[in-house]
Write an enzyme that holds these catalytic residues in place. Structure first.
Site, mmCIF file in Angstrom:
data_model
loop_
_atom_site.group_PDB
_atom_site.id
_atom_site.type_symbol
_atom_site.label_atom_id
_atom_site.label_comp_id
_atom_site.label_asym_id
_atom_site.label_seq_id
_atom_site.Cartn_x
_atom_site.Cartn_y
_atom_site.Cartn_z
ATOM 1 N N ASP A 8 0.806 -1.227 0.000
ATOM 2 C CA ASP A 8 0.000 0.000 0.000
ATOM 3 C C ASP A 8 0.843 1.282 0.000
ATOM 4 O OD1 ASP A 8 -0.934 -2.338 1.317
ATOM 5 O OD2 ASP A 8 -2.662 -1.263 2.113
ATOM 6 N N GLU A 39 -4.022 1.829 -2.690
ATOM 7 C CA GLU A 39 -5.128 2.011 -1.736
ATOM 8 C C GLU A 39 -5.078 3.287 -0.882
ATOM 9 O OE1 GLU A 39 -7.774 0.647 -0.639
ATOM 10 O OE2 GLU A 39 -7.765 0.545 1.542
ATOM 11 N N ASN A 40 -3.862 3.739 -0.544
ATOM 12 C CA ASN A 40 -3.729 4.894 0.363
ATOM 13 C C ASN A 40 -2.856 5.998 -0.240
ATOM 14 O OD1 ASN A 40 -3.439 2.180 2.353
ATOM 15 N ND2 ASN A 40 -5.102 3.578 2.801
ATOM 16 N N ASN A 68 -10.204 -1.461 0.782
ATOM 17 C CA ASN A 68 -11.372 -0.865 1.456
ATOM 18 C C ASN A 68 -11.528 0.641 1.243
ATOM 19 O OD1 ASN A 68 -8.939 -1.177 3.113
ATOM 20 N ND2 ASN A 68 -10.058 -0.045 4.685
ATOM 21 N N HIS A 69 -10.424 1.358 0.954
ATOM 22 C CA HIS A 69 -10.513 2.819 0.805
ATOM 23 C C HIS A 69 -10.707 3.266 -0.648
ATOM 24 C CE1 HIS A 69 -9.927 4.123 4.889
ATOM 25 N NE2 HIS A 69 -8.904 3.299 5.029
ATOM 26 N N HIS A 179 -2.761 -4.272 3.240
ATOM 27 C CA HIS A 179 -3.688 -3.588 4.153
ATOM 28 C C HIS A 179 -3.144 -3.296 5.553
ATOM 29 C CE1 HIS A 179 -7.386 -2.125 6.012
ATOM 30 N NE2 HIS A 179 -7.308 -3.065 6.934
ATOM 31 N N HIS A 181 -0.142 -2.627 6.526
ATOM 32 C CA HIS A 181 0.961 -1.657 6.458
ATOM 33 C C HIS A 181 2.210 -2.106 7.222
ATOM 34 C CE1 HIS A 181 -1.531 2.077 5.066
ATOM 35 N NE2 HIS A 181 -1.921 0.958 4.504
HETATM 36 FE FE FE2 Z 1 -6.742 -0.978 3.371
#
Ligand code: FE2
Length: 267
Positions: A8, A39-40, A68-69, A179, A181
């Site tokens: 991520d 994702e981030n 999810n984001h 996810h 991290h």
């Molecule tokens: Fe995530």
């Protein structure tokens, strides 16, 4: 064939590390195909914008996976509907925009399937991850439909990702988790030839709490009234991921090497 999978990308620290280092890593390690979890990647560390997506592709990513984001910046809906290089978890509830997997054609004329999944435990409601994985893998068979197959399972708990790795062992080239991290040190090739790592960790500033400002995060845990919404830490980012050398004949992994470059993580 050499594949690079990066965890991520988190905020500006992650994006800066990608922009300054990725091309060089690809050249040095003779990488043929790069999969990055974006994702981030947004400045606020949640989701990604169209600009972030374009920057990741320009920096050398062949595919950007998410989690999810993914919907945090609404503009991404338009991008995910247009760009095959941007995918979201396959087992999201039905009817959402975008696709959960795609078969890409590499410069070497190889077919590379990339599948994105999301865990069920401690995550927002989505369809069963094991049933969805089984369904996709019945549609995309190694050596018949694709020369190489990779799965990014975006999930919170280790056991779910590990079980999925064993379930798909021998049917895919590699499975990596994202996810949390935090990179795990269980990099290996499973019994039947699938490359595996429970979590790749993030590409971002590790002098933080999973990429977010550490002082503010501590305040949050103390329920301090001065605590702000989480915001990314902005120190030097580490790139964290996995290099998989895969066999052209079998489509399975031959060698796996953990990659950790820059920032505060020990390399
Ligand atoms: Fe995530």
């Amino acid at each position: 064939m050499n594949f690079l999978l990066l965890g991520d990308v988190c905020g500006k620290s992650g994006m800066n590390a990608i922009k300054s280092k990725l091309k060089n890593i690809i050249t040095t390690n003779k990488i043929n195909f790069t999969i990055v979890n974006g994702e981030n990647a947004a400045d606020n560390g949640k989701g990604l914008t169209k600009e972030n997506f374009n920057e990741l592709i320009n920096a050398g990513a062949d595919v950007v996976t998410t989690g999810n984001h993914v919907w945090d910046h609404k503009e991404i809906i338009d991008t995910i509907e247009k760009e095959v290089q941007l995918i979201r978890p396959e087992n999201f509830i039905e009817g959402l925009p975008g696709k959960g997997f795609h078969i890409f054609h590499s410069k070497e004329k190889k077919k590379i399937a990339v599948i994105n999944l999301i865990g069920n435990v401690f995550m927002k409601k989505s369809r069963d991850v094991f049933e969805s994985a089984e369904k996709v893998i019945n549609r995309i068979k190694l050596k018949t439909d694709a020369d190489f197959i990779f799965v990014d399972i975006h999930g919170e708990i280790t056991s779910e990702k590990m079980a999925l790795g064993h379930f798909l062992d021998g049917k895919i080239t590699g499975l990596v988790g994202t996810h949390t991290h935090v990179p795990t040190s269980d990099t290996k090739i499973l019994e039947n030839g699938t490359a595996y790592q429970t979590d790749l960790g993030m590409c971002g500033d590790y002098n933080s709490v999973i990429g977010m400002n550490k002082e503010n995060s501590i305040k949050k845990f103390f329920k301090d009234k001065d605590a702000k919404k989480h915001f990314p830490s902005t120190g030097e980012g580490t790139l964290s991921g996995l290099i998989v050398e895969a066999d052209k004949e079998s489509g399975l992994a031959r060698k796996v090497t953990r990659l950790i470059i820059g920032g505060t993580l020990v390399q």
